[in-house]
Design a protein around this motif. Structure first.
Motif, short mmCIF file in Angstrom:
data_model
loop_
_atom_site.label_atom_id
_atom_site.label_comp_id
_atom_site.label_asym_id
_atom_site.label_seq_id
_atom_site.Cartn_x
_atom_site.Cartn_y
_atom_site.Cartn_z
N THR A 140 37.96 61.89 -68.17
CA THR A 140 37.51 61.44 -69.75
C THR A 140 38.87 61.23 -70.48
O THR A 140 38.42 60.40 -71.35
CB THR A 140 36.67 62.46 -70.48
N TYR A 160 38.73 55.81 -62.74
CA TYR A 160 38.87 55.74 -61.41
C TYR A 160 40.55 55.32 -61.48
O TYR A 160 41.30 55.97 -60.39
CB TYR A 160 38.13 54.89 -60.64
N ALA A 199 34.98 62.41 -54.70
CA ALA A 199 33.58 62.12 -55.31
C ALA A 199 32.50 62.36 -53.80
O ALA A 199 32.92 62.09 -52.90
CB ALA A 199 33.40 60.76 -55.64
N THR A 236 33.13 66.74 -56.41
CA THR A 236 31.90 66.79 -57.35
C THR A 236 31.32 65.30 -57.22
O THR A 236 31.48 64.44 -56.84
CB THR A 236 32.45 66.75 -58.84
N ALA A 237 29.97 65.39 -57.60
CA ALA A 237 29.22 64.25 -57.44
C ALA A 237 29.12 63.24 -58.77
O ALA A 237 28.73 62.21 -58.62
CB ALA A 237 27.70 64.59 -57.23
N TYR A 238 29.99 64.00 -59.61
CA TYR A 238 29.96 63.29 -60.94
C TYR A 238 31.48 63.16 -61.49
O TYR A 238 31.82 63.76 -62.60
CB TYR A 238 29.02 63.97 -61.92
N PRO A 239 32.33 62.69 -60.71
CA PRO A 239 33.60 62.47 -61.12
C PRO A 239 33.77 61.88 -62.51
O PRO A 239 34.84 62.35 -63.16
CB PRO A 239 34.41 61.49 -60.09
N GLU A 240 32.89 61.01 -63.13
CA GLU A 240 33.20 60.54 -64.31
C GLU A 240 33.25 61.39 -65.52
O GLU A 240 33.73 61.38 -66.59
CB GLU A 240 32.36 59.35 -64.54
N LYS A 241 32.39 62.78 -65.25
CA LYS A 241 32.23 63.61 -66.36
C LYS A 241 33.52 64.39 -66.42
O LYS A 241 33.98 65.20 -67.39
CB LYS A 241 31.23 64.67 -65.74
N ASN A 256 30.59 72.89 -59.30
CA ASN A 256 29.04 73.67 -59.97
C ASN A 256 28.84 74.34 -58.56
O ASN A 256 28.29 73.94 -57.61
CB ASN A 256 28.30 72.47 -60.35
#
Length: 264
Positions: free
Chosen positions: A227, A13, A238, A219-224, A193
């Motif tokens: 990286t 983040y 997010a 996205t619902a999964y920003p940590e993906k 997606n």
């Protein structure tokens, strides 16, 4: 728990924030690396009275504000241009930082003040100034790529309330490319997606082959995505998103993109 373990969850983040603040993945990542290097070398320390996340962002800002090293991309002459972009580029970066810290990173006024070494009242004034300048000077035509109708409608309502024009929405890769070629937007908001409609990233790559426009991924999964590997999105929202997060991120994307074109 070691310092590295305490900070690790916050690094994706911080990279997101640094990229939004500087308008560049390369510049943002360079500042983050410089902050971590200074910490590991013992040249900088984390403020022990602050929570780890607040202390980490405060450390980043001490490096970002330091004249010892600059990692920004861009053409500094753009600040003097008699255009909306030029006027915005003369706006204090500290004001933009206050807006991003609260709207995108969800820090409180007190926490943002600790990061920026300002009072909560000064942070609040900076936020108001930044919002006023961004809303007044930056208006664009927006393409929304989102396969969930309710989310697409929420985004459309939000960006319309900010004064932008939503020229089209698309739920598939093919429709997104078609609408981009037809409507020629100035900004893209894209889900990662699209379900059976394919990949939002692929759709954006197709569009960027023809247009030089800023893109914000949702996205619902920003940590993906955050990286540390390349390529990564400079601007990322997010899910579930807040209106002020959309406002701040759209403003930053439009703020920096004219500068990047001039520097190209």
């Amino acid at each position: 728990m070691t310092t590295a373990q305490a900070l690790a969850p916050h690094l994706p983040y911080l990279r997101r924030y640094a990229r939004a603040l500087t308008g560049s993945q390369n510049s943002g990542d360079a500042y983050v690396r410089a902050a971590l290097t200074a910490l590991l070398a013992g040249e900088q320390t984390l403020e022990p009275s602050l929570p780890p996340r607040v202390a980490l962002y405060r450390l980043f800002h001490s490096i970002w504000a330091s004249p010892a090293g600059r990692y920004d991309d861009g053409d500094s002459q753009a600040e003097s241009l008699p255009t909306p972009e030029g006027r915005l580029l003369s706006l204090s970066a500290q004001r933009r930082a206050a807006l991003l810290l609260t709207a995108v990173e969800s820090f409180s006024l007190d926490e943002a003040g600790a990061i920026l070494d300002e009072s909560p009242e000064e942070v609040e004034r900076a936020i108001v100034d930044a919002q006023r300048a961004i809303e007044t000077e930056l208006v664009s035509r927006v393409l929304i790529i989102e396969d969930e109708p309710i989310i697409a409608l929420d985004l459309e309502n939000l960006v319309t309330e900010l004064g932008h024009e939503v020229v089209a929405t698309a739920a598939t890769r093919e429709e997104a490319v078609r609408q981009a070629n037809l409507k020629k937007p100035g900004l893209v908001l894209a889900d990662i997606n699209l379900g059976d409609g394919g990949s939002g990233i692929d759709a954006v790559n197709d569009i960027l082959g023809s247009f030089d426009i800023p893109v914000i991924f949702v996205t619902a999964y920003p940590e993906k995505l955050l990286t540390g590997e390349r390529p990564e999105p400079t601007y990322l929202i997010a899910k579930p998103f807040l209106p002020e997060t959309v406002q701040a991120t759209v403003g930053q994307a439009l703020f920096f993109h004219p500068l990047k074109r001039k520097a190209a």
